[in-house]
Structure formats: structure tokens, C-alpha cells
Design a protein around this motif. Structure first.
Motif, mmCIF file in Angstrom:
data_model
loop_
_atom_site.group_PDB
_atom_site.id
_atom_site.type_symbol
_atom_site.label_atom_id
_atom_site.label_comp_id
_atom_site.label_asym_id
_atom_site.label_seq_id
_atom_site.Cartn_x
_atom_site.Cartn_y
_atom_site.Cartn_z
ATOM 1 N N GLU A 174 0.830 -1.207 0.000
ATOM 2 C CA GLU A 174 0.000 0.000 0.000
ATOM 3 C C GLU A 174 0.870 1.266 0.000
ATOM 4 N N ILE A 175 1.900 1.259 0.837
ATOM 5 C CA ILE A 175 2.797 2.416 0.914
ATOM 6 C C ILE A 175 3.511 2.616 -0.420
ATOM 7 N N LEU A 176 3.945 1.509 -1.033
ATOM 8 C CA LEU A 176 4.640 1.592 -2.319
ATOM 9 C C LEU A 176 3.714 2.146 -3.403
ATOM 10 N N VAL A 177 2.486 1.670 -3.445
ATOM 11 C CA VAL A 177 1.524 2.134 -4.449
ATOM 12 C C VAL A 177 1.204 3.617 -4.237
ATOM 13 N N GLY A 178 0.964 4.005 -2.997
ATOM 14 C CA GLY A 178 0.662 5.407 -2.699
ATOM 15 C C GLY A 178 1.807 6.330 -3.073
ATOM 16 N N ALA A 179 3.046 5.900 -2.771
ATOM 17 C CA ALA A 179 4.211 6.722 -3.115
ATOM 18 C C ALA A 179 4.361 6.844 -4.624
ATOM 19 N N THR A 180 4.144 5.758 -5.339
ATOM 20 C CA THR A 180 4.261 5.779 -6.803
ATOM 21 C C THR A 180 3.229 6.715 -7.423
ATOM 22 N N GLY A 210 -3.020 3.001 4.485
ATOM 23 C CA GLY A 210 -1.694 2.651 3.962
ATOM 24 C C GLY A 210 -1.340 3.468 2.728
ATOM 25 N N LEU A 211 -2.325 3.693 1.848
ATOM 26 C CA LEU A 211 -2.082 4.521 0.662
ATOM 27 C C LEU A 211 -1.747 5.958 1.031
ATOM 28 N N VAL A 212 -2.387 6.465 2.085
ATOM 29 C CA VAL A 212 -2.100 7.823 2.557
ATOM 30 C C VAL A 212 -0.657 7.937 3.035
ATOM 31 N N LEU A 213 -0.202 6.935 3.787
ATOM 32 C CA LEU A 213 1.199 6.947 4.218
ATOM 33 C C LEU A 213 2.131 6.951 3.008
ATOM 34 N N GLY A 214 1.788 6.155 1.994
ATOM 35 C CA GLY A 214 2.613 6.138 0.784
ATOM 36 C C GLY A 214 2.599 7.461 0.048
#
Length: 557
Positions: A174-180, A210-214
Motif C-alpha cells: 500500500e505504501i509503495l503504491v501510494g508513493a508511486t 496505507g495509501l495515505v502513508l505512501g
């Protein structure tokens, strides 16, 4: 397929609306925002508050990072103060996410209508730029409404529902997707708003957090990537901000279970929970790490130590690539580098009299090599200016863009003329062992001293744009021309007296005072754009320019 395309189009519209708001605000308030940031560095608290306020207006912590990084790169503020600004900037963008999470869709048509009207009627003015901001806000609100509608239709599909039910939370993914997504869209705000919408009935609140953190991590990574080609001092700010985000993201996953347990009873709406989590995350990072800005700055200086500065003439010092994202700031960088080019020209011009008096051949050769530096600076400044988006410049900044180009062209031509003068001195005076007469040397010294005064005045006119100084500079063109004619006549009188030094150095003397006049003409040309903008140009300018071209000997341009 159609509904999926509708969703992608709505997401693109959200990103574009954010871009319009950012560029519009920077056009209207760019210089004022920089002044606010520069004036608030007294302590960490005021620095953080200024970062919060500026980012709330610009709606991009990345833009604030680039402005702040450029200040550090030019030595205007310290690294710990800049890191405090960035902590406030992250809170500012999260505050705007909360604002946009409310149902403001009724404002969308109003903003778009008023914005388009202002933009069309007053294009190229500050009022038109305000219209751009309103258009961006209207498109963002419209896009959020379209995203909600598209996701509602998609999630009603049984196949999509079955796929979503099979998904399980994987925090690292989730973090990886959000950061991307944040890096690709150039906006963590857009990603957070999209995630809030998807949290209602698509991905679920656990995945959304999790996406927000990313997205937060991605905004820090984006600033690092944007400044990758800048000098090390500029790159330190984004790196320090990324370290804050990394530490925050390392702590936050352990707190998510507590959030999911205690917050839903008070805030049942998943979208509201998502944006509140985004705000609370950045508040936590700001409050926890505001006292550690000095420590993190020390880590950054260890990871990315500053290199020892070389000669000021070796390369452009102020053309910050990261400032190109903020055109008004990039214009200031180009102007500073243009003054650096003028400093090199002044050094060359000062050295001419030393060479004449001492017959120092090595000094003459060293000064001629400096013309390569002047040419390189001209090319670098010109290339840098071509990378600035002219569409994002207001009328005043557009004129400044033209002024800088004109100034650097004149400096480059002065450098070429000085190089030619030095070659003539080497060939016709030093190598042949000739000297000017005492009267001739006095005349050349007087012209040279006046030329240096005019160059300094020209640099002041370029820097400040003062109309009165510009008029003084233009008046010097007439005075200098009269001085050249007077000294040429007195030299001819000495020739009739058969004075040996005057006869030996006659060709060099006439060429030298003519070249000094030509250099002065280039210096006085700095005044034309300033006076033209103020409507103070005399109608005889064209006629004077024509007369000057007729007076100029062929082959000496």
C-alpha cells in the motif's frame, strides 16, 4: 470499460486542477510568498507556520520545498530553519485535504464560470491569474464529484465486488503504491483526495490509510527527484524532509490499529477518516520532530556534505534547476547570474588599463581567456531562460525575462570587444614597444574611468529598474560620444605637431577610443527596456540608432 475510462479521466482532471491552482497562486503571489518564507526564519515555530500558510495557498508541499531549497542553496537561510518550514508545509497540504473533503460540489460551476470569465477578459494580468486559480479549484471539486460517481458505478458490478472482497491489506505494498501515485501525479494532495473517495466503497479504510502513508512518502521522494541535478546545498532540504517522512511512516503503521479502533465510532465516514488520518499523521510528524530539526540537519550534512566552492568564474552559480518549477523564482536566479556575468566583464574592463600601463602580456592573455567565461555564462543563462515556461509568467515577469536576455547579450558583446581591444594592445603596443603620449594616456584614462562608472550605473539600472537612473545612463551616451569626438580631434592636433609618441600609437589610439565608445553604447542599451516599459523613451531613439550605425566603421561590429 467506459466507466473505468471515466474514472481515469476524473483522476486526470483532479491532478490538472491542482496544477492550475498551484501555478496560478505562484503567478499572483510568487514573490510575496518568498518574502513571507524568508522573513519568518527567526525561530522554528514561525518558520513552520509560514510553511503551513504558504502551502495551504499553493496546495503543493513540493513547490514549497523547491522555494525553500533554493533559499538554502543561495545561503539565505539555514538548513534547520528550512526543515522547520517543510514540517509546516506538510501540515498545510493536509489541512487543504480536509477542506476539500467537504461537499463543496455546489461551488464548482460558480468557480469555473467566474474563473473562465476573468481568465479570458484579463488574460496575462493578475486578475487573469486569479481566474486560473478559480478554474483550478472548480475543476478539483468537479473531479472529486466525478470520481465518486465513477467508483460508485464500478463497485456496483458483481465481478468488481468479488475482486475487492478477495483483497487483503499489505501495508508495504500500500505504501509503495501510494508513493508511486504521488510521484507520477506530482501531487500528494490529489492522491489523498482520490484515496478518500475510494475508501468509501472500493478499497476500504484499512487499505486507504496505507495509501495515505505512501502518498506522504511519495511527496518527499518527489522533491528529492526534482532537485536531483541542483547543487548540494539545494538538495539538502528535500533530503531532510524525506528523512522526517521516513521516520513518520516507520512509526505510523503501529498506530493504525488504534486509529481503526477508536476513530470510527466518532467519525463513521471512511472518506473523512482518511483525510483526518492524513492531517493527524503530519501533525504528529511536525510535533514530534520540530525539536529535532538541528539533529536531522546534522544527519543530512553527513549524508550530503557540501563541496568546497571553486572559483566563482568556473561555472554558473545561481542557475538553480529546481527553481524552474517556480518561474518567478527562476527569473530571479537568472537575473543574479546575469549580474555575475557583468562582474566578469567589469574585471576584464578594469584590467585593460593595467595592461596598457604595465605592458603585462600574461595579464592580457588571462583577461582574454575570461571572455570564454562570459560567453559560457551567456549561453547558460539563455538556455536556462528558454526552459522557463513563458505561459506561467505574468506581464511584469515577461518583461523581466526580455530584460535579462537583452542585458546578457550586451555583456557578451562587451566581452568580445574587450578581447579585441586587448589583442590590439598586444600587437600594436606591447610587442612593438610603443607608448602613448602623456596627453593621450590622460584621455584614455578619463574615458576608461567614465566607462567603469557607467557600467556600474548600468548594473544598478538592471537590478533596480529605476527610471531616473536609466535616464541618466542614456544621457551618458551623448556625453561619451562628445568626449570621443573631442579626444579624437585633440589627437589629430598632436599629429600635426609631429609628436613622436602620438604618431607611433595613432592607429591604436583612434581604435581604442572608438572601441570604448562602442562598449559604452552597449552599456547604455541597458536603459532602453526600462524606459520603454515606463513610456519614457524619447521619439528620437530610432534616429539616433540610425546615426550611430552610420558612424560605426564597417567591419567593427
Amino acid at each position: 470499460m467506459k466507466h473505468l475510462l471515466n474514472l481515469l479521466a476524473a483522476i486526470a482532471l483532479l491532478v490538472w486542477g491542482t496544477h492550475l491552482v498551484r501555478t496560478g497562486v505562484l503567478r499572483v503571489l510568487g514573490s510575496k510568498l518568498r518574502q513571507v518564507l524568508a522573513a519568518s526564519m527567526g525561530n522554528r515555530l514561525t518558520a513552520a507556520l509560514s510553511g503551513l500558510g504558504v502551502t495551504a495557498l499553493v496546495q503543493s508541499s513540493t513547490a514549497t520545498a523547491l522555494i525553500t531549497a533554493s533559499f538554502v542553496g543561495r545561503g539565505l537561510i539555514t538548513l534547520p530553519a528550512a526543515l522547520a518550514v517543510m514540517l509546516g508545509a506538510d501540515i498545510g497540504t493536509s489541512v487543504m485535504a480536509v477542506v476539500f473533503s467537504f461537499d463543496l460540489s455546489w461551488l464548482s460551476p460558480l468557480f469555473i464560470f467566474v474563473g473562465v470569465t476573468l481568465f479570458i477578459l484579463r488574460q496575462g494580468t493578475q486578475v487573469g491569474d486569479v481566474g486560473r486559480v478559480l478554474i483550478g479549484l472548480g475543476l478539483m471539486l468537479l473531479a472529486l464529484q466525478l470520481v465518486s460517481q465513477a467508483t460508485h458505478v464500478l463497485t456496483a458490478n458483481p465481478a468488481v465486488q468479488l475482486m475487492l472482497e478477495s483483497l487483503t491489506s499489505d501495508r508495504m505494498l500500500e505504501i509503495l503504491v501510494g508513493a508511486t501515485l504521488a510521484v507520477l501525479s506530482y501531487s500528494s494532495l490529489a492522491v489523498v483526495l482520490l484515496t478518500a473517495t475510494l475508501a468509501i466503497n472500493v478499497v476500504g479504510i484499512d487499505v486507504a490509510l496505507g495509501l495515505v502513508l505512501g502518498a506522504n512518502l511519495g511527496s518527499g521522494l518527489l522533491a528529492v527527484l526534482t532537485t536531483a541535478k541542483a547543487n548540494r546545498a539545494t538538495r539538502q532540504v528535500p533530503l531532510g524532509n524525506l528523512l522526517f517522512k521516513l521516520m513518520g511512516v516507520a512509526i505510523a503503521p503501529a498506530l493504525i490499529p488504534f486509529w481503526l479502533r477508536w476513530v470510527p465510532p466518532w467519525v463513521p465516514d471512511p472518506a473523512a477518516q482518511t483525510v483526518l488520518f492524513h492531517l493527524c499523521f503530519n501533525l504528529m510528524v511536525g510535533l514530534v520532530f520540530i525539536g529535532l530539526t538541528g539533529t536531522v540537519a546534522h544527519w543530512v550534512e553527513k549524508l550530503l556534505p557540501l563541496q568546497k566552492a571553486g572559483s566563482a568564474l568556473e561555472r554558473p552559480n545561481h542557475l538553480d534547476p529546481s527553481a524552474l518549477a517556480t518561474p518567478s523564482l527562476a527569473i530571479s536566479c537568472a537575473a543574479r547570474e546575469a549580474l555575475h556575468q557583468a562582474d566578469v566583464v567589469e574585471t576584464m574592463l578594469r584590467g585593460v588599463m593595467t595592461v596598457i600601463r604595465t605592458n603585462d602580456l600574461q595579464l592580457s592573455q588571462d583577461l582574454r581567456k575570461m571572455d570564454d567565461t562570459v560567453d559560457d555564462l551567456y549561453s547558460a543563462i539563455k538556455y536556462y531562460l528558454t526552459k522557463i515556461s513563458r505561459e506561467q509568467l505574468n506581464e511584469k515577469e515577461g518583461r523581466r525575462w526580455t530584460d535579462i536576455i537583452s542585458f546578457t547579450i550586451n555583456m557578451e558583446q562587451i566581452g568580445d570587444t574587450v578581447e579585441r581591444v586587448l589583442l590590439d594592445i598586444e600587437d600594436k603596443k606591447i610587442r612593438k614597444g610603443r607608448e602613448f603620449s602623456e596627453a593621450g594616456m590622460t584621455e584614455i584614462s578619463a574615458m576608461h574611468a567614465r566607462l567603469l562608472d557607467n557600467l556600474r550605473l548600468g548594473m544598478s539600472v538592471f537590478l533596480d529598474g529605476d527610471v531616473r537612473d536609466a535616464q541618466r545612463l542614456l544621457e551618458e551616451k551623448v556625453r561619451f560620444r562628445e568626449m570621443e569626438r573631442e579626444y579624437a580631434s585633440s589627437h589629430l592636433e598632436r599629429l600635426t605637431e609631429r609628436a613622436a609618441p602620438s604618431m607611433e600609437s595613432s592607429s591604436l589610439h583612434i581604435d581604442l577610443i572608438s572601441d570604448l565608445k562602442r562598449i559604452n553604447s552597449h552599456i547604455c542599451s541597458i536603459a532602453y527596456p526600462i524606459l520603454d516599459s515606463a513610456g519614457a523613451l524619447a521619439p528620437s531613439r530610432l534616429r539616433e540608432s540610425r546615426l550611430q550605425s552610420l558612424e560605426t566603421p564597417h567591419g567593427r561590429h
